[in-house]
Design an enzyme around this catalytic site. Structure first.
Site, PDB file in Angstrom:
ATOM      1  CE1 TYR A   1      -4.494  -2.117   5.232  1.00 24.49           C
ATOM      2  CE2 TYR A   1      -3.455   0.039   5.119  1.00 24.49           C
ATOM      3  CZ  TYR A   1      -4.056  -1.039   4.491  1.00 24.49           C
ATOM      4  OH  TYR A   1      -4.191  -1.033   3.121  1.00 24.49           O
TER       5      TYR A   1
ATOM      6  CB  SER B   1      -0.828   0.003   1.289  1.00 25.79           C
ATOM      7  OG  SER B   1      -1.464   1.244   1.502  1.00 25.79           O
TER       8      SER B   1
END
Ligand SMILES: NC(=O)c1ccc[n+]([C@@H]2O[C@H](COP(=O)([O-])OP(=O)(O)OC[C@H]3O[C@@H](n4cnc5c(N)ncnc54)[C@H](O)[C@@H]3O)[C@@H](O)[C@H]2O)c1
Length: 286
Positions: free
Chosen positions: A159, A146
């Site tokens: 995360y 990401s």
């Protein structure tokens, strides 16, 4: 070679294919002429996508699979090779979010996130790579990191940590594939910027401590979603970059690329993490 020449006629296995980026990748893979294996914990979502793709004349299979469970991922690999064929593209995409202060994070949410976002990727590699290596035909392995894999963000620590982990895991995997001389295996890491999906709605939060901070962060991220990229458009960019032989596949090359450059700068200058002024603690809000 362009994406159609590279991928057409091959088999794509995509985890987390029931929604968001995974569904976009599956639809685009199908459009390029691939057979798609849709794997997800949400069996209703992948059954619906399979019907949609079959109605377009695409060969698609849905296999319920929880990537946290190595035996399930191994079974996914076995069934794919037995019933469908050698894998040309494996996408370890399934991932979840978590909001809130790290010290408020429910232990079970932490464990679930690590199991899905990190172990899930390892399980995909562990189950499929030996088969991909043995098959000897060209194959691509994409792991989903990401923009959060090259940034640090408060209230999303588990995360962000997991996306840094997937980036490093994939870079090490690429070195190992080179070391072992498996030239037919192309390892690549996907770094999406904001792409429209369900990830923030289905994210974990906190049940005790500062619930407000966790939910404010969810609302802020849902706000970003309004300007997020369409998953089908994101998939097209990723497939094109993969076919062009890039290692880092960026859905929004300029925006994600500048985050990569900023991270490199921070590390080069050894600058300590610092909140932006707008993020500073404001007692009025608490
Ligand atoms: N959407 C974004 O802006 C964005 C940005 C950067 C990275 N990513 C990454 O892209 C990937 C896909 O995220 P998304 O935004 O499309 O999310 P999403 O929530 O829309 O889709 C994720 C899918 O994964 C499935 N899933 C969840 N747990 C699973 C499990 N244990 N086993 C199998 N499937 C499971 C869900 O059922 C869902 O269908 C994630 O790894 C995420 O971290 C997304």
């Amino acid at each position: 070679m362009n994406a159609r020449q590279t991928f057409s006629g091959g088999v794509a296995v995509i985890t987390g294919a029931g929604a968001g980026i995974g569904a976009g990748l599956a639809r685009h893979a199908a459009g390029l002429g691939m057979t798609v294996v849709l794997a997800d914990i949400d069996d209703g979502a992948i059954a619906a996508l399979r019907s949609e793709l079959e109605a377009q004349g695409v060969r698609a299979v849905d296999i319920a699979c929880d990537v946290r469970d190595f035996a399930a991922v191994e079974e996914l690999a076995k069934r794919t090779y037995r019933e469908i064929g050698a894998v040309r593209l494996l996408v370890n995409n399934a991932g979840i979010e978590q909001f809130g202060y790290l010290w408020d994070t429910p232990v079970e949410n932490w464990q679930r996130l690590v199991d899905v976002n990190i172990s899930g990727v390892f399980h995909g590699v562990r189950a499929f790579l030996p088969r991909i290596i043995a098959a000897g035909s060209p194959a691509w392995v994409w792991n989903l990191s990401s923009i959060g894999g090259v940034a640090v963000v408060p209230l999303q620590a588990p995360y962000i940590m997991s996306k840094h982990a997937v980036l490093a895991l994939t870079e090490c995997l690429e070195l190992e594939v080179q070391l072992a001389g498996h030239d037919h295996v192309h390892v690549q890491v996907v770094l999406p910027g904001a792409v429209a999906s369900n990830i923030f709605e289905s994210a974990g939060g906190v049940t005790e401590g500062d619930v407000h901070a966790a939910e404010s962060q969810r609302i802020a991220m849902l706000g970003i979603k309004a300007a997020a990229m369409d998953p089908l458009a994101a998939a097209e960019v990723v497939f094109d970059q993969a076919a062009a032989g890039r290692f880092y596949l960026l859905t929004q090359p300029e925006y994600v690329g500048s985050a990569m450059a900023e991270r490199a700068d921070v590390l080069r200058a050894q600058r300590a993490p610092m909140l932006r002024t707008a993020q500073r603690f404001d007692p009025e809000r608490h």
